[in-house]
Design an enzyme around this catalytic site. Structure first.
Site, PDB file in Angstrom:
ATOM      1  N   GLU A  40       0.827  -1.217   0.000  1.00  0.00           N
ATOM      2  CA  GLU A  40       0.000   0.000   0.000  1.00  0.00           C
ATOM      3  C   GLU A  40       0.856   1.258   0.000  1.00  0.00           C
ATOM      4  O   GLU A  40       1.852   1.343   0.727  1.00  0.00           O
ATOM      5  CB  GLU A  40      -0.904  -0.016   1.239  1.00  0.00           C
ATOM      6  CG  GLU A  40      -2.215   0.683   1.016  1.00  0.00           C
ATOM      7  CD  GLU A  40      -3.081  -0.017  -0.036  1.00  0.00           C
ATOM      8  OE1 GLU A  40      -3.115   0.467  -1.190  1.00  0.00           O
ATOM      9  OE2 GLU A  40      -3.705  -1.039   0.292  1.00  0.00           O
ATOM     10  N   HIS A  41       0.442   2.221  -0.818  1.00  0.00           N
ATOM     11  CA  HIS A  41       1.128   3.511  -0.945  1.00  0.00           C
ATOM     12  C   HIS A  41       2.544   3.341  -1.465  1.00  0.00           C
ATOM     13  O   HIS A  41       3.422   4.140  -1.160  1.00  0.00           O
ATOM     14  CB  HIS A  41       1.148   4.265   0.391  1.00  0.00           C
ATOM     15  CG  HIS A  41      -0.135   4.994   0.665  1.00  0.00           C
ATOM     16  ND1 HIS A  41      -0.462   6.179   0.069  1.00  0.00           N
ATOM     17  CD2 HIS A  41      -1.193   4.668   1.459  1.00  0.00           C
ATOM     18  CE1 HIS A  41      -1.657   6.581   0.510  1.00  0.00           C
ATOM     19  NE2 HIS A  41      -2.124   5.674   1.343  1.00  0.00           N
ATOM     20  N   ASP A  43       2.841   2.312  -4.902  1.00  0.00           N
ATOM     21  CA  ASP A  43       2.771   2.301  -6.386  1.00  0.00           C
ATOM     22  C   ASP A  43       3.270   3.610  -6.978  1.00  0.00           C
ATOM     23  O   ASP A  43       3.550   3.673  -8.165  1.00  0.00           O
ATOM     24  CB  ASP A  43       1.364   1.937  -6.897  1.00  0.00           C
ATOM     25  CG  ASP A  43       0.316   3.002  -6.635  1.00  0.00           C
ATOM     26  OD1 ASP A  43       0.409   3.703  -5.606  1.00  0.00           O
ATOM     27  OD2 ASP A  43      -0.603   3.130  -7.465  1.00  0.00           O
ATOM     28  N   SER A  54     -14.957   4.842  -1.929  1.00  0.00           N
ATOM     29  CA  SER A  54     -14.602   4.142  -0.694  1.00  0.00           C
ATOM     30  C   SER A  54     -13.331   3.309  -0.856  1.00  0.00           C
ATOM     31  O   SER A  54     -13.109   2.354  -0.134  1.00  0.00           O
ATOM     32  CB  SER A  54     -15.757   3.270  -0.223  1.00  0.00           C
ATOM     33  OG  SER A  54     -16.202   2.487  -1.274  1.00  0.00           O
ATOM     34  N   LEU A  79     -12.311   1.454  -3.428  1.00  0.00           N
ATOM     35  CA  LEU A  79     -12.333   0.241  -4.252  1.00  0.00           C
ATOM     36  C   LEU A  79     -12.126   0.591  -5.724  1.00  0.00           C
ATOM     37  O   LEU A  79     -12.320  -0.229  -6.610  1.00  0.00           O
ATOM     38  CB  LEU A  79     -13.650  -0.523  -4.059  1.00  0.00           C
ATOM     39  CG  LEU A  79     -13.910  -0.980  -2.629  1.00  0.00           C
ATOM     40  CD1 LEU A  79     -15.283  -1.633  -2.500  1.00  0.00           C
ATOM     41  CD2 LEU A  79     -12.835  -1.963  -2.166  1.00  0.00           C
ATOM     42  N   SER A 128     -13.320   5.008  -9.600  1.00  0.00           N
ATOM     43  CA  SER A 128     -12.861   5.957 -10.634  1.00  0.00           C
ATOM     44  C   SER A 128     -12.143   5.213 -11.756  1.00  0.00           C
ATOM     45  O   SER A 128     -12.399   5.453 -12.936  1.00  0.00           O
ATOM     46  CB  SER A 128     -11.957   7.044 -10.026  1.00  0.00           C
ATOM     47  OG  SER A 128     -10.829   6.484  -9.412  1.00  0.00           O
ATOM     48  N   ASP A 165      -4.282   1.152  -9.905  1.00  0.00           N
ATOM     49  CA  ASP A 165      -5.728   0.955 -10.008  1.00  0.00           C
ATOM     50  C   ASP A 165      -6.154   0.627 -11.436  1.00  0.00           C
ATOM     51  O   ASP A 165      -6.850  -0.355 -11.691  1.00  0.00           O
ATOM     52  CB  ASP A 165      -6.475   2.214  -9.544  1.00  0.00           C
ATOM     53  CG  ASP A 165      -6.258   2.493  -8.081  1.00  0.00           C
ATOM     54  OD1 ASP A 165      -5.581   1.673  -7.416  1.00  0.00           O
ATOM     55  OD2 ASP A 165      -6.740   3.527  -7.596  1.00  0.00           O
ATOM     56  N   TYR A 176      -3.326  12.399   0.705  1.00  0.00           N
ATOM     57  CA  TYR A 176      -2.661  11.574  -0.310  1.00  0.00           C
ATOM     58  C   TYR A 176      -1.570  12.405  -1.007  1.00  0.00           C
ATOM     59  O   TYR A 176      -0.427  11.972  -1.138  1.00  0.00           O
ATOM     60  CB  TYR A 176      -3.701  11.096  -1.328  1.00  0.00           C
ATOM     61  CG  TYR A 176      -3.137  10.245  -2.441  1.00  0.00           C
ATOM     62  CD1 TYR A 176      -2.959   8.879  -2.274  1.00  0.00           C
ATOM     63  CD2 TYR A 176      -2.788  10.806  -3.668  1.00  0.00           C
ATOM     64  CE1 TYR A 176      -2.442   8.090  -3.297  1.00  0.00           C
ATOM     65  CE2 TYR A 176      -2.272  10.038  -4.690  1.00  0.00           C
ATOM     66  CZ  TYR A 176      -2.104   8.683  -4.506  1.00  0.00           C
ATOM     67  OH  TYR A 176      -1.582   7.918  -5.514  1.00  0.00           O
TER      68      TYR A 176
HETATM   69  P1  ADP Z   1     -12.640   5.488  -5.568  1.00  0.00           P
HETATM   70  O1  ADP Z   1     -11.915   5.403  -6.873  1.00  0.00           O
HETATM   71  O2  ADP Z   1     -11.861   4.990  -4.422  1.00  0.00           O
HETATM   72  O3  ADP Z   1     -13.993   4.871  -5.597  1.00  0.00           O
HETATM   73  P2  ADP Z   1     -12.508   8.274  -6.186  1.00  0.00           P
HETATM   74  O4  ADP Z   1     -12.754   9.496  -5.369  1.00  0.00           O
HETATM   75  O5  ADP Z   1     -11.193   8.116  -6.843  1.00  0.00           O
HETATM   76  O6  ADP Z   1     -12.868   7.035  -5.257  1.00  0.00           O
HETATM   77  O7  ADP Z   1     -13.603   8.201  -7.329  1.00  0.00           O
HETATM   78  C1  ADP Z   1     -14.956   8.389  -7.045  1.00  0.00           C
HETATM   79  C2  ADP Z   1     -15.578   9.211  -8.152  1.00  0.00           C
HETATM   80  O8  ADP Z   1     -15.714   8.397  -9.345  1.00  0.00           O
HETATM   81  C3  ADP Z   1     -16.987   9.644  -7.833  1.00  0.00           C
HETATM   82  O9  ADP Z   1     -16.982  10.847  -7.091  1.00  0.00           O
HETATM   83  C4  ADP Z   1     -17.563   9.851  -9.223  1.00  0.00           C
HETATM   84  O10 ADP Z   1     -17.133  11.073  -9.775  1.00  0.00           O
HETATM   85  C5  ADP Z   1     -16.913   8.724 -10.014  1.00  0.00           C
HETATM   86  N1  ADP Z   1     -17.794   7.556  -9.976  1.00  0.00           N
HETATM   87  C6  ADP Z   1     -17.664   6.455  -9.227  1.00  0.00           C
HETATM   88  N2  ADP Z   1     -18.692   5.587  -9.391  1.00  0.00           N
HETATM   89  C7  ADP Z   1     -19.505   6.166 -10.276  1.00  0.00           C
HETATM   90  C8  ADP Z   1     -20.765   5.814 -10.858  1.00  0.00           C
HETATM   91  N3  ADP Z   1     -21.370   4.687 -10.570  1.00  0.00           N
HETATM   92  N4  ADP Z   1     -21.313   6.690 -11.721  1.00  0.00           N
HETATM   93  C9  ADP Z   1     -20.714   7.840 -12.024  1.00  0.00           C
HETATM   94  N5  ADP Z   1     -19.545   8.226 -11.517  1.00  0.00           N
HETATM   95  C10 ADP Z   1     -18.942   7.418 -10.652  1.00  0.00           C
HETATM   96 MG    MG Z   2     -10.132   6.411  -7.362  1.00  0.00          MG
END
Ligand code: ADP
Ligand code: MG
Length: 392
Positions: free
Chosen positions: A34-35, A37, A126, A128, A131, A177, A227
């Site tokens: 973790e952390h 990459d 969260s 996972l 994004s 990721d 981060y």
């Molecule tokens: P993680 O990648 O850990 O889930 P991030 O903050 O990097 O968290 O990414 C989350 C963002 O990705 C959300 O705020 C949104 O902009 C986009 N996103 C995630 N899931 C969806 C979804 N189902 N529909 C549209 N956008 C999404």
């Molecule tokens: Mg993300």
């Protein structure tokens, strides 16, 4: 479990059109590493069986590229002219930055109109990697469906999506990721060298063990600023170490641990120690997995706990709630190992659990966690799954 028919029906309700194809990109969990990459380290992530589906219909156009996008994240229908609206979308904080960024990066001279409905069973934000899932599913569907590429280089696709997240969206993530979302493989961890991008698949499947994902549901308001702070601290630690030792190192993971002790700044020393030892733990994990994984299961668990401890004490990216999850898990007999996973400050933890304990473990965890934090946990199991693909 959502079915193809459900997704098609929702698409028709949203766009009043017939859907043509469905694609899927998974979320990911980092098993260990973790952390590191963004410090040239080795990481060991895997794709999970939850992710983001994209239901699509497409037609060619003579001029202008128009995209209609819908997600239940805000239940809003966006219609975007890629040439006209690109800049204003980039400057917004809307979720459509992710798919629009990817389309903008991939599009050549073609013009088309496209309707996409994104359905997700992955909690957003969260840790996972929702994004990366939305980026990679969008890139993949464009390449295979719109641009009709017959063989897609999923490593190039991952690099492109990372670039979009770094430059278009403005999040300084590493390559892990997007790489695992694009290249995951059922029942395999990916050992990825983030410096060279060399990788190999390591079989990981135990019929008697369950991988449990525990979402702390802590709002991750600190996550992005902390981060970036950690990334800067790592850069500074590396520069300082090069100056004081007069040696050059490609990455922080390469610095011998004894040299780190010469760092005067306590925070830089702690960050560097985490990075170097975490990379070492990945190497130890790989040895355990390659030779005799059955006999090594308790050692595998210990490495997970050690990783958590280091993220808590040295890298300082855990939080009280994640620590509570790990503490409860550590006291529970059926748990082999557990740690926070992802960037931290909330987000998810991962536990390896003997299957027969699932009910009692989750009941106990839910009860004790809510008592101690007044937050609700979300717990689910996952299988290690394939990366992005068309869903047929
Ligand atoms: P993680 O990648 O850990 O889930 P991030 O903050 O990097 O968290 O990414 C989350 C963002 O990705 C959300 O705020 C949104 O902009 C986009 N996103 C995630 N899931 C969806 C979804 N189902 N529909 C549209 N956008 C999404
Ligand atoms: Mg993300």
């Amino acid at each position: 479990m959502i079915t193809i028919e459900d997704l098609k029906e929702k698409f028709i309700n949203i766009f009043n059109k017939k859907p043509e194809k469905i694609f899927f990109a998974p979320g990911r969990i980092n098993f260990i590493g973790e952390h590191i990459d963004y410090n040239g380290g080795k990481v060991l992530p895997f794709a999970i069986d939850k992710g983001i589906y994209a239901v699509v219909t497409f037609k060619e156009r003579k001029e202008n590229t128009i995209i209609h996008l819908y997600s239940e994240i805000d239940n809003n229908l966006y219609t975007v002219d890629l040439d006209k609206n690109r800049d204003s979308i980039q400057q917004s904080s809307l979720w459509i930055r992710y798919p629009v960024g990817v389309m903008d990066a991939l599009r050549k001279n073609q013009n088309f109109e496209m309707w996409i409905y994104y359905y997700s069973n992955l909690p957003a934000g969260s840790g996972l990697s929702s994004s990366a899932a939305i980026e990679v599913v969008t890139g993949y569907l464009l390449k295979s469906y719109v641009f009709e590429e017959t063989s897609i280089d999923t490593i190039d696709l991952a690099l492109l999506c990372q670039k979009v997240e770094n430059e278009f969206v403005g999040v300084q993530c590493g390559i892990m990721d997007q790489f695992v979302v694009a290249n995951g493989k059922e029942n395999h961890l990916i050992l990825l060298d983030t410096h060279t991008l060399n990788y190999e698949y390591l079989y990981f499947f135990y019929p008697e063990i369950q991988i449990v994902v525990i979402n702390s549901n802590v709002p991750r308001s600190l996550a992005s600023s902390k981060y970036n702070e950690r990334r800067k601290e790592c850069q500074l630690a590396l520069q300082t170490l090069q100056t004081i030792t007069k040696q050059s190192f490609l990455n922080l993971v390469e610095v011998p641990e004894n040299l780190v002790l010469e760092l005067k700044e306590e925070n830089l020393k702690k960050r560097a120690l985490h990075v170097i030892r975490e990379n070492q733990r990945v190497k130890e994990m790989v040895q355990l997995l390659k030779h005799n994984p059955k006999d090594s299961i308790s050692k595998i668990g210990h490495l997970l706990y050690d990783s958590h401890q280091s993220l808590k004490e040295l890298y300082e990216v855990s939080c009280q709630e994640l620590d509570i999850i790990i503490e409860i898990s550590q006291k529970f007999d059926g748990v082999i190992g557990a740690r926070m996973t992802g960037a931290g400050f909330g987000g998810c933890a991962l536990a390896l659990l003997k299957k027969e304990f699932y009910e009692t473990y989750t009941n106990q965890l839910l009860e004790l966690y809510t008592k101690k934090t007044h937050l609700e946990l979300q717990i689910f199991t996952t299988n290690i799954s394939d990366g992005v693909k068309e869903w047929k």
